[in-house]
Design a protein around this motif. Structure first.
Motif, PDB file in Angstrom:
ATOM      1  N   ALA A 158       0.826  -1.211   0.000  1.00 49.91           N
ATOM      2  CA  ALA A 158       0.000   0.000   0.000  1.00 49.91           C
ATOM      3  C   ALA A 158       0.860   1.261   0.000  1.00 49.91           C
ATOM      4  O   ALA A 158       0.629   2.190  -0.780  1.00 49.91           O
ATOM      5  CB  ALA A 158      -0.932  -0.007   1.210  1.00 49.91           C
ATOM      6  N   VAL A 159       1.866   1.292   0.857  1.00 45.20           N
ATOM      7  CA  VAL A 159       2.723   2.481   0.941  1.00 45.20           C
ATOM      8  C   VAL A 159       3.508   2.653  -0.365  1.00 45.20           C
ATOM      9  O   VAL A 159       3.638   3.767  -0.892  1.00 45.20           O
ATOM     10  CB  VAL A 159       3.677   2.372   2.151  1.00 45.20           C
ATOM     11  N   ALA A 160       3.986   1.544  -0.926  1.00 44.38           N
ATOM     12  CA  ALA A 160       4.777   1.632  -2.157  1.00 44.38           C
ATOM     13  C   ALA A 160       3.916   2.132  -3.318  1.00 44.38           C
ATOM     14  O   ALA A 160       4.345   2.964  -4.116  1.00 44.38           O
ATOM     15  CB  ALA A 160       5.373   0.262  -2.492  1.00 44.38           C
ATOM     16  N   LEU A 212       1.911  -1.523  12.921  1.00 41.08           N
ATOM     17  CA  LEU A 212       2.592  -1.318  11.633  1.00 41.08           C
ATOM     18  C   LEU A 212       3.943  -2.032  11.688  1.00 41.08           C
ATOM     19  O   LEU A 212       4.599  -2.025  12.731  1.00 41.08           O
ATOM     20  CB  LEU A 212       2.841   0.174  11.380  1.00 41.08           C
ATOM     21  N   LEU A 213       4.349  -2.593  10.590  1.00 44.29           N
ATOM     22  CA  LEU A 213       5.657  -3.240  10.572  1.00 44.29           C
ATOM     23  C   LEU A 213       6.740  -2.237  10.184  1.00 44.29           C
ATOM     24  O   LEU A 213       6.502  -1.291   9.443  1.00 44.29           O
ATOM     25  CB  LEU A 213       5.666  -4.421   9.612  1.00 44.29           C
ATOM     26  N   HIS A 214       7.931  -2.504  10.691  1.00 41.55           N
ATOM     27  CA  HIS A 214       9.077  -1.628  10.502  1.00 41.55           C
ATOM     28  C   HIS A 214       9.302  -1.302   9.024  1.00 41.55           C
ATOM     29  O   HIS A 214       9.473  -0.142   8.629  1.00 41.55           O
ATOM     30  CB  HIS A 214      10.311  -2.327  11.085  1.00 41.55           C
ATOM     31  N   ARG A 215       9.235  -2.337   8.180  1.00 43.18           N
ATOM     32  CA  ARG A 215       9.558  -2.166   6.769  1.00 43.18           C
ATOM     33  C   ARG A 215       8.618  -1.184   6.080  1.00 43.18           C
ATOM     34  O   ARG A 215       9.011  -0.379   5.238  1.00 43.18           O
ATOM     35  CB  ARG A 215       9.465  -3.531   6.081  1.00 43.18           C
ATOM     36  N   CYS A 216       7.346  -1.279   6.445  1.00 46.60           N
ATOM     37  CA  CYS A 216       6.339  -0.401   5.850  1.00 46.60           C
ATOM     38  C   CYS A 216       6.578   1.051   6.251  1.00 46.60           C
ATOM     39  O   CYS A 216       6.511   1.963   5.430  1.00 46.60           O
ATOM     40  CB  CYS A 216       4.975  -0.907   6.298  1.00 46.60           C
ATOM     41  N   VAL A 217       6.897   1.287   7.539  1.00 50.79           N
ATOM     42  CA  VAL A 217       7.127   2.656   8.014  1.00 50.79           C
ATOM     43  C   VAL A 217       8.387   3.222   7.373  1.00 50.79           C
ATOM     44  O   VAL A 217       8.441   4.395   6.981  1.00 50.79           O
ATOM     45  CB  VAL A 217       7.245   2.685   9.557  1.00 50.79           C
ATOM     46  N   ALA A 220       7.587   4.352   3.977  1.00 44.68           N
ATOM     47  CA  ALA A 220       6.830   5.603   4.021  1.00 44.68           C
ATOM     48  C   ALA A 220       7.744   6.785   4.311  1.00 44.68           C
ATOM     49  O   ALA A 220       7.623   7.854   3.702  1.00 44.68           O
ATOM     50  CB  ALA A 220       5.734   5.506   5.077  1.00 44.68           C
ATOM     51  N   ARG A 221       8.707   6.585   5.240  1.00 43.81           N
ATOM     52  CA  ARG A 221       9.619   7.683   5.563  1.00 43.81           C
ATOM     53  C   ARG A 221      10.486   8.040   4.352  1.00 43.81           C
ATOM     54  O   ARG A 221      10.676   9.214   4.032  1.00 43.81           O
ATOM     55  CB  ARG A 221      10.514   7.312   6.741  1.00 43.81           C
ATOM     56  N   ARG A 222      10.964   7.002   3.655  1.00 46.87           N
ATOM     57  CA  ARG A 222      11.842   7.260   2.512  1.00 46.87           C
ATOM     58  C   ARG A 222      11.130   8.123   1.463  1.00 46.87           C
ATOM     59  O   ARG A 222      11.713   9.004   0.867  1.00 46.87           O
ATOM     60  CB  ARG A 222      12.297   5.940   1.890  1.00 46.87           C
ATOM     61  N   TYR A 223       9.847   7.865   1.245  1.00 46.13           N
ATOM     62  CA  TYR A 223       9.106   8.616   0.220  1.00 46.13           C
ATOM     63  C   TYR A 223       8.244   9.726   0.818  1.00 46.13           C
ATOM     64  O   TYR A 223       7.451  10.328   0.120  1.00 46.13           O
ATOM     65  CB  TYR A 223       8.248   7.654  -0.612  1.00 46.13           C
ATOM     66  N   ASN A 224       8.397   9.947   2.136  1.00 42.79           N
ATOM     67  CA  ASN A 224       7.622  10.980   2.823  1.00 42.79           C
ATOM     68  C   ASN A 224       6.123  10.843   2.541  1.00 42.79           C
ATOM     69  O   ASN A 224       5.444  11.808   2.199  1.00 42.79           O
ATOM     70  CB  ASN A 224       8.130  12.372   2.425  1.00 42.79           C
TER      71      ASN A 224
END
Lengths: 426, 426
Positions: A158-160, A212-217, A220-224
């Motif tokens: 979803a985040v990607a 939330l799992l670490h990878r998903c967050v 999200a942080r990388r792409y703001n």
């Protein structure tokens, strides 16, 4: 009105009724004028049932084929969800991870997303359709084989997708109202967090918070990309996870507390390597043996060596599931490493206090230890980062310890209102 | 040793045990030195269960989404089968219809194969792998959407892949020992047919024999691909379907009987249009009304008109499932067509005698009617092709009629050996 990506987990679409309820919510978002992309997990326990079938035909199911099998789960839920939306009079199309352009590496069962090329999704949106995308799955860049992202992978999908489609927000729907200051099953007075920064959320996720799992967050942080975690069973505003404090509806910025929350984790075990010669290279040999077994360790503590013997003890924590494998590896390496004995303890808990505010607030560590001491809880290991303090205690003490720390840092909710839970309770 | 395509139906892979049994049979074929491509259907009742789920979320499920949903069924069975083979120490890879290059038109739920480009299958075989392919599904040439071929589509997938890969034979595994001279549930003395020509098989298939579907046999005839229908529960040789009589293991050609078999069908209904003006164009108007409702009719009979009235009756048969729709269409067209009334009768059965030998054997029709008469069975409609005679009788008479005809044409087995059945009995 921009594009919204919504993700619904398995408990939200566990049966036909759940699917119809989610369909109505999606249609409401569409009616509000948004473009809507929906990422959906497999229904209820489907994934576990498929894994069970796999184990019946093969003791160690092949990775490629297990991925082929498990991706059937989202295929079912996404097609049903698209049908349900269409029967409400709105156009919807479902897409597999591959069709949605989720490109991954070739590591079956825990692939990583390396690119997202959502051309077909963009086309569907341009035609005014709602796009439904299978979570948790992609297609490998090299072999064109179907891959899965591992547990919790639908959130990452979803985040990607949200990042690739330049969405306004990625909404993660779940069966709780958001991220809480502690696990509400342990701390009755846990409070829903209105806003939390990525860095605090990352620490909570790696300290045992399951929302939330670490990878998903991290993605999200990388792409703001702002995440809004909320319940699919209520209309309540949930928890915003983002870089910048969002504006409150009534004006003014949301505040982030000094301490974001208290997380705990009872899924780890502790290994103590006793009587290690205190000379350069010994610790490296120990952790090389562990790393070669592809086991991730968490906390590491080395005691001061006893002057008389020149020997020291090294303790570390690791996922309980990897415990026996770690012991085996160390036993095999015993001759090379040189130590006296091993101790294994899976009756431990890790309690972590997380908050970016502790950078500028001296005394947090002291207050944390005082709270534990006041509750009669003994500390066995300590590890800290810039914005987190973690301790290891006896597993039996964990609930009392979490409650004491939660109260000590003023996190308790003032109202006695019960936390709103929905869903199947899983 | 050439390439063999094997197809296993849902009853052969209904559970983990079935999947493991099928895996062993596939491995045996591979060990014999063949290249093996396997086409597999969804496990047991999976497809029906998925359709049931679809109907729970949407009264009329959208075609594209229904196809997306149903294709999850073969995805599960093919992945499990590949795992089971790998756990026996042989390399296997599963492929969706799309990955296997099964290209179809865009008619969802009943797509037709228009091309097969099995490059990935060929690659897998070249690496020494067994290729497992999802039956019943493909990808549309135009929209790249997932399609399904309709019921029985897995057999067609198998034949199409066999043709595209230039296989030696397409083996269709099922829960009976082959094609029989009549339905063994009705005629205890029905015999397994050793060899049958495509043309006879086509007539049997369109006359109610369920073992192979018409479309699959037609595809095999077009590409001259021999089919071997056999049981997945026994090691017995089954029925060969091909153009040329195969050679017997002990030398000499297999013989084809004058009459291949007796088929029956109780799934049709009869519509009689009473009092149609006997003038040019009337029949055309009636069948245009039916055709516009996309209903396929089977037999058509028109009586000689009564000289006094200038009116005639027209009777036709059609699938019972389309009966009410046909009546509705005709009622709507009544003013234009001009007829007195409609009669609808779903208590009928069709009995067909099939055999290329009847071309050169006069008296077959007479013997057929004598057998029915001897059993006290009344004939309501008659239709014939060059190698088939079909009659419509009362549904209640069907079993006795089939048995009488089977005996009259010398088709009864001489042994009292029970027919070998396996599987779930479905």
């Amino acid at each position: 009105m921009g594009l919204v990506v919504q993700k619904y987990g398995g408990s939200s679409v566990a049966d036909a009724e759940g699917i119809k309820r989610v369909a109505r919510r999606i249609v409401d978002t569409k009616k509000d004028g948004h473009e809507v992309v929906v990422v959906v997990s497999a229904m209820g326990d489907t994934t576990d049932e498929l894994i069970d079938l796999a184990e019946q035909v093969s003791p160690i199911p092949a990775g490629r084929e297990l991925d082929m099998l498990l991706t059937a789960g989202e295929r079912i839920s996404m097609a049903l969800l698209a049908m349900a939306i269409k029967s409400l009079g709105h156009e919807a199309q479902s897409f597999t991870g591959s069709q949605a352009g989720v490109i991954t590496d070739s590591v079956h069962n825990k692939a990583r997303i390396i690119d997202v090329t959502p051309g077909r999704i963009r086309n569907a949106l341009d035609k005014g359709n709602i796009a439904i995308v299978a979570g948790f799955q992609g297609v490998s860049q090299d072999s064109k084989d179907i891959t899965t992202l591992g547990r919790g992978g639908s959130d990452t999908t979803a985040v990607a997708l949200a990042a690739a489609l330049d969405a306004e927000v990625c909404e993660i729907y779940t069966d709780v109202d958001g991220v809480f200051t502690a696990d509400p099953r342990v701390v009755k007075k846990a409070r829903k967090i209105d806003w939390i920064a990525y860095e605090d959320m990352l620490e909570l996720a790696s300290s045992g918070s399951k929302v939330l799992l670490h990878r998903c967050v991290e993605y999200a942080r990388r792409y703001n990309m702002p995440i809004h975690v909320r319940s699919s069973f209520s209309g309540h505003v949930g928890t915003w996870v983002s870089n910048e404090k969002p504006t409150k509806p009534e004006g003014g910025e949301m505040e982030q507390a000094i301490i974001s929350g208290v997380a705990h984790d009872t899924s780890e075990a502790k290994v103590t390597v006793v009587g290690v010669p205190d000379k350069p290279g010994e610790a490296a040999r120990i952790f090389r043996a562990i790393a070669d077994s592809e086991i991730n360790i968490d906390m590491v503590v080395q005691n001061v060596s006893a002057a008389a013997t020149g020997l020291t003890d090294i303790s570390f924590t690791l996922p309980m599931a990897d415990g026996h494998r770690a012991i085996d590896s160390l036993e095999k390496a015993k001759a090379v490493v040189g130590f006296e004995s091993l101790r294994y303890d899976d009756q431990i808990a890790k309690i972590s206090l997380v908050g970016a505010g502790m950078r500028s607030n001296p005394g947090v560590t002291a207050a944390f230890f005082e709270a534990l001491s006041g509750a009669g809880v003994n500390i066995e290991l300590i590890s800290t980062s810039e914005i987190r303090i973690s301790v290891v205690t006896r597993a039996d003490d964990v609930n009392e310890a979490v409650r004491a720390v939660h109260t000590a840092f003023g996190l308790d909710s003032e109202s006695d209102e019960a936390v709103v839970y929905g869903g199947t309770g899983r």
